[in-house]
Design a protein around this motif. Structure first.
Motif, PDB file in Angstrom:
ATOM      1  N   SER A  94       0.892  -1.318   0.092  1.00 24.07           N
ATOM      2  CA  SER A  94      -0.105   0.028  -0.142  1.00 24.07           C
ATOM      3  C   SER A  94       0.904   0.998  -0.147  1.00 24.07           C
ATOM      4  O   SER A  94       0.307   2.269  -0.400  1.00 24.07           O
ATOM      5  CB  SER A  94      -0.745  -0.104   1.269  1.00 24.07           C
ATOM      6  OG  SER A  94      -0.412   0.446   2.387  1.00 24.07           O
ATOM      7  N   LEU A  97       0.889   3.275  -3.276  1.00 18.37           N
ATOM      8  CA  LEU A  97      -0.205   3.692  -3.823  1.00 18.37           C
ATOM      9  C   LEU A  97      -0.222   5.201  -4.232  1.00 18.37           C
ATOM     10  O   LEU A  97      -0.774   5.685  -5.103  1.00 18.37           O
ATOM     11  CB  LEU A  97      -1.421   3.644  -2.887  1.00 18.37           C
ATOM     12  CG  LEU A  97      -2.167   2.367  -3.016  1.00 18.37           C
ATOM     13  CD1 LEU A  97      -3.242   2.209  -1.745  1.00 18.37           C
ATOM     14  CD2 LEU A  97      -3.033   2.015  -4.506  1.00 18.37           C
ATOM     15  N   PRO A 104      -6.368   0.550 -11.194  1.00 21.35           N
ATOM     16  CA  PRO A 104      -7.038  -0.040 -10.027  1.00 21.35           C
ATOM     17  C   PRO A 104      -6.110  -1.065  -9.325  1.00 21.35           C
ATOM     18  O   PRO A 104      -6.290  -1.213  -8.097  1.00 21.35           O
ATOM     19  CB  PRO A 104      -8.128  -0.769 -10.615  1.00 21.35           C
ATOM     20  CG  PRO A 104      -7.914  -1.125 -12.108  1.00 21.35           C
ATOM     21  CD  PRO A 104      -7.097  -0.033 -12.479  1.00 21.35           C
TER      22      PRO A 104
ATOM     23  N   THR B 157     -14.296  -2.818  -6.511  1.00 17.43           N
ATOM     24  CA  THR B 157     -13.315  -3.446  -7.148  1.00 17.43           C
ATOM     25  C   THR B 157     -12.240  -2.415  -7.703  1.00 17.43           C
ATOM     26  O   THR B 157     -10.887  -2.520  -7.296  1.00 17.43           O
ATOM     27  CB  THR B 157     -13.714  -4.186  -8.362  1.00 17.43           C
ATOM     28  OG1 THR B 157     -14.925  -4.963  -8.086  1.00 17.43           O
ATOM     29  CG2 THR B 157     -12.719  -5.234  -8.954  1.00 17.43           C
ATOM     30  N   PHE B 158     -12.767  -1.516  -8.256  1.00 17.98           N
ATOM     31  CA  PHE B 158     -12.001  -0.350  -8.810  1.00 17.98           C
ATOM     32  C   PHE B 158     -10.954   0.293  -7.706  1.00 17.98           C
ATOM     33  O   PHE B 158      -9.630   0.464  -7.944  1.00 17.98           O
ATOM     34  CB  PHE B 158     -12.597   0.520  -9.528  1.00 17.98           C
ATOM     35  CG  PHE B 158     -11.779   1.617 -10.342  1.00 17.98           C
ATOM     36  CD1 PHE B 158     -11.373   0.851 -11.790  1.00 17.98           C
ATOM     37  CD2 PHE B 158     -11.130   2.884 -10.195  1.00 17.98           C
ATOM     38  CE1 PHE B 158     -10.581   1.828 -12.510  1.00 17.98           C
ATOM     39  CE2 PHE B 158     -10.613   3.550 -10.923  1.00 17.98           C
ATOM     40  CZ  PHE B 158      -9.970   3.015 -12.223  1.00 17.98           C
ATOM     41  N   PHE B 159     -11.521   0.512  -6.628  1.00 23.48           N
ATOM     42  CA  PHE B 159     -10.929   1.287  -5.661  1.00 23.48           C
ATOM     43  C   PHE B 159     -10.425   0.283  -4.577  1.00 23.48           C
ATOM     44  O   PHE B 159     -10.224   0.884  -3.324  1.00 23.48           O
ATOM     45  CB  PHE B 159     -11.742   2.389  -5.026  1.00 23.48           C
ATOM     46  CG  PHE B 159     -12.101   3.448  -6.017  1.00 23.48           C
ATOM     47  CD1 PHE B 159     -11.122   4.526  -6.321  1.00 23.48           C
ATOM     48  CD2 PHE B 159     -13.283   3.656  -6.599  1.00 23.48           C
ATOM     49  CE1 PHE B 159     -11.326   5.348  -7.281  1.00 23.48           C
ATOM     50  CE2 PHE B 159     -13.467   4.598  -7.294  1.00 23.48           C
ATOM     51  CZ  PHE B 159     -12.623   5.553  -7.767  1.00 23.48           C
ATOM     52  N   HIS B 161      -7.571  -1.226  -3.560  1.00 25.88           N
ATOM     53  CA  HIS B 161      -6.386  -1.270  -2.763  1.00 25.88           C
ATOM     54  C   HIS B 161      -6.339   0.223  -2.051  1.00 25.88           C
ATOM     55  O   HIS B 161      -5.771   0.255  -0.938  1.00 25.88           O
ATOM     56  CB  HIS B 161      -5.288  -1.110  -3.788  1.00 25.88           C
ATOM     57  CG  HIS B 161      -4.934  -2.560  -4.349  1.00 25.88           C
ATOM     58  ND1 HIS B 161      -4.505  -3.531  -3.376  1.00 25.88           N
ATOM     59  CD2 HIS B 161      -5.085  -3.042  -5.581  1.00 25.88           C
ATOM     60  CE1 HIS B 161      -4.364  -4.696  -4.018  1.00 25.88           C
ATOM     61  NE2 HIS B 161      -4.766  -4.207  -5.313  1.00 25.88           N
ATOM     62  N   ARG B 162      -7.085   1.417  -2.774  1.00 22.51           N
ATOM     63  CA  ARG B 162      -7.062   2.576  -2.210  1.00 22.51           C
ATOM     64  C   ARG B 162      -8.179   2.363  -0.964  1.00 22.51           C
ATOM     65  O   ARG B 162      -7.647   3.191   0.269  1.00 22.51           O
ATOM     66  CB  ARG B 162      -7.559   3.439  -3.113  1.00 22.51           C
ATOM     67  CG  ARG B 162      -6.730   3.925  -3.897  1.00 22.51           C
ATOM     68  CD  ARG B 162      -7.271   4.604  -5.057  1.00 22.51           C
ATOM     69  NE  ARG B 162      -7.003   3.663  -6.316  1.00 22.51           N
ATOM     70  CZ  ARG B 162      -6.190   4.210  -7.435  1.00 22.51           C
ATOM     71  NH1 ARG B 162      -5.375   5.063  -7.367  1.00 22.51           N
ATOM     72  NH2 ARG B 162      -5.822   3.070  -8.333  1.00 22.51           N
ATOM     73  N   PHE B 164      -8.773  -0.112   0.931  1.00 18.73           N
ATOM     74  CA  PHE B 164      -7.618  -0.593   2.285  1.00 18.73           C
ATOM     75  C   PHE B 164      -6.655   0.451   2.666  1.00 18.73           C
ATOM     76  O   PHE B 164      -6.680   0.409   3.994  1.00 18.73           O
ATOM     77  CB  PHE B 164      -6.765  -1.825   1.435  1.00 18.73           C
ATOM     78  CG  PHE B 164      -5.766  -2.315   2.340  1.00 18.73           C
ATOM     79  CD1 PHE B 164      -6.041  -3.124   3.513  1.00 18.73           C
ATOM     80  CD2 PHE B 164      -4.487  -1.879   2.343  1.00 18.73           C
ATOM     81  CE1 PHE B 164      -5.028  -3.682   4.165  1.00 18.73           C
ATOM     82  CE2 PHE B 164      -3.425  -2.211   3.017  1.00 18.73           C
ATOM     83  CZ  PHE B 164      -3.750  -3.208   4.127  1.00 18.73           C
ATOM     84  N   ALA B 165      -6.223   1.119   1.812  1.00 18.57           N
ATOM     85  CA  ALA B 165      -5.012   1.950   2.425  1.00 18.57           C
ATOM     86  C   ALA B 165      -5.479   3.170   3.054  1.00 18.57           C
ATOM     87  O   ALA B 165      -4.935   3.462   4.379  1.00 18.57           O
ATOM     88  CB  ALA B 165      -4.393   2.624   1.296  1.00 18.57           C
TER      89      ALA B 165
END
Ligand SMILES: Nc1ncnc2c1ncn2[C@@H]1O[C@H](COP(=O)(O)OP(=O)(O)O)[C@@H](O)[C@H]1O
Ligand SMILES: [Mg+2]
Lengths: 239, 279
Positions: A94, A97, A104, B157-159, B161-162, B164-165
């Motif tokens: 992360s 990012l 994505p 789905t698209f976001f 990872h974001r 999560f962060a």
């Protein structure tokens, strides 16, 4: 040009200044320790350097390629994280990012960077483990690896050894020294541990309501303020 | 029993109910993980009461589609709640309690004063606890729900990872240049939408259960974000599916049955988690 320059910066909350007249600069490869009493505004300064907080006056300039890649940050640990279900790998990745654009998912490059940084900090074998089940020292390494994913140039650390046992503290300091010397990563660290600060740092910033001292470690040792601070706190180690 | 089910599933409204139920359960469980981990679940609770108040107003106004009234009001409240939650000066939780209780009282008062319905208590009860309404869904409702669920899935789905962060460490995310407030806003808006949808299924008092239980159950067993997300999606869909089946067979209230399934799964997960820890 310096990586970071503070010019007459005033920091505070809701119109009340906490610390003012901050003047200092940080060059590539420096190892700056920020020391001072509790509540003197060290964490506030870190937040300002990260641009999470606007200065009330003055300016903070960055240069020397720093804007492009950002700063890696190791926060003072927050409570929310403690029961969070997250694997080491998820957390380290992360860190990538910030310079991710609009894609994505992680690509090969990001995964490789994460892998490399876990390797560097010796936590590759922990990749699938749950963060909250690790020891304090291991947890800090994970967060450090994440910070490294966000930068190649500069690390900001807010009391990175608070709450660690003596062995983990020593390991942490060794790691930081290696990153500083071998990879030429600039380090800015808030610390209570004045002994360690004087062992590893190249520069010292001592703040109170006013900055009391900024300069090299050698000058700090000779200065009035340095000697008196040392005689009050320096005898014992603050964990 | 199987024959009886087969017979029921020949009716389109039963199939619609199943489809909508499963989709709502899926969306709310995905969101739930973030909300629970961010300590935002109280926002879900507050919003569901606001949705009740809005529903009362919609009923009184006698508009063609309730959702068209309820959705904007709830989304607006979500943005408002998120804002007060971050404001250190106002006591966030007290404000939320105030708004949610206020909306409940206002909604009930409105219904009492202006409703033309003969069965007021029945109306209120079905808005609070869900109703047979899920078995009387119009085709428009079904489509709306399908589209919204797909949207939630895509956003998630698209976001992923974001999200999560931002959920794991907001300050760090901000420091690396992510627009954290935008993601919080996104989460709040999606939450509001899911709540409005879910009101049809379980009623406004029980929505929180759909959001919280799958996440908490999964956190007993799984240790990675990915694992918890997947498992709570599976848990939630499982509970919705069998909850609806059971409620058809035993003619129990749909919402309450689904929530009971969730409680059961939570108990099982807790037990299993405890065993795994010791073993
Ligand atoms: N969010 C905030 N709002 C108002 N005042 C704050 C806030 N955070 C810190 N302060 C105040 O600013 C001062 C400096 O805090 P901080 O930078 O955390 O100190 P340090 O890290 O040096 O111990 C303290 O007096 C603290 O009370
Ligand atoms: Mg501090």
């Amino acid at each position: 040009m310096a990586q970071l320059i503070c010019r007459d910066v005033v920091l505070g909350y809701e119109g009340k200044a906490v610390v003012q007249h901050l003047n200092f600069e940080v060059n590539q490869g420096d190892y700056l320790c920020i020391v001072g009493e509790n509540g003197s505004g060290k964490s506030t300064l870190i937040k300002a350097l990260l641009q999470l907080k606007k200065p009330m006056a003055g300016e903070i300039l960055s240069g020397d390629g720093l804007e492009a890649d950002g700063i890696g940050y190791l926060p003072q640990q927050t409570i929310v994280q403690r029961d969070f279900p997250a694997s080491v790998q998820e957390i380290v990745r992360s860190g990538c990012l910030g310079r991710f654009g609009w894609r994505p998912f992680y690509g090969k490059a990001e995964k490789a960077v994460a892998e490399e940084n876990m390797e560097k900090l010796g936590i590759t074998h922990l990749a699938k483990r749950c963060y909250r089940e690790l020891s304090g020292g291991q947890q800090q390494r994970v967060l450090l690896a994440r910070a490294l994913c966000a930068t190649k140039y500069m690390l900001l650390l807010d009391e990175p050894v608070a709450g660690l046992d003596p062995v983990a503290i020593q390991e942490m300091y060794d790691l930081l020294e290696r990153l500083n010397q071998e990879e030429k990563i600039t380090i800015i660290m808030v610390s209570h541990d004045i002994r360690a600060a004087l062992t590893y740092a190249s520069h010292i910033l001592h703040i109170s309501e006013e900055p009391l001292f900024f300069g090299t470690k050698e000058d700090y040792l000779k200065s009035e303020i340095g000697r008196s601070y040392l005689s009050v706190t320096g005898g014992k180690r603050h964990a | 029993m199987l024959e009886m089910l087969m017979m029921y599933f020949q009716y389109p409204f039963v199939r619609y109910a199943m489809l909508v139920g499963v989709l709502i359960a899926l969306s709310s469980s995905l969101l739930g993980v973030s909300l629970v981990l961010k300590r935002f679940s109280f926002i879900g609770d507050g919003l569901s009461h606001v949705a009740f108040g809005a529903m009362a107003i919609a009923t009184v106004l006698d508009v063609a589609s309730d959702t068209m009234v309820v959705l904007p009001i709830t989304i607006l409240s979500a943005i408002l709640l998120l804002h007060t939650g971050q404001n250190a000066k106002l006591k966030g939780d007290a404000v939320i309690a105030m708004i949610s209780v206020g909306a409940l009282a206002l909604g009930y008062l409105f219904l009492n004063l202006f409703s033309k319905s003969a069965n007021l208590t029945g109306d209120v009860c079905s808005t609070l606890f869900g109703s047979t309404a899920i078995l009387t869904l119009s085709l428009l409702d079904v489509w709306l729900c399908v589209v919204m669920s797909i949207l939630v899935l895509l956003i998630f789905t698209f976001f992923y990872h974001r999200i999560f962060a931002v959920t794991f460490d907001e300050t760090f995310a901000k420091a690396t240049g992510m627009k954290v407030n935008r993601y919080n806003l996104l989460i709040a808006i999606v939450t509001a939408s899911v709540i409005v949808l879910a009101m049809k299924l379980v009623g406004s008092l029980l929505i929180s259960a759909l959001i919280i239980f799958p996440a908490l159950s999964s956190m007993r067993l799984f240790k990675s974000f990915y694992g918890v997300i997947l498992s709570s999606a599976v848990c939630s869909v499982f509970c919705a599916f069998f909850g609806i089946l059971l409620s058809i067979l035993a003619s129990t209230p749909v919402g309450a049955t689904i929530v009971c399934m969730n409680i059961l799964v939570f108990a099982l997960c807790s037990l299993l988690g405890a065993c795994l820890k010791r073993g």
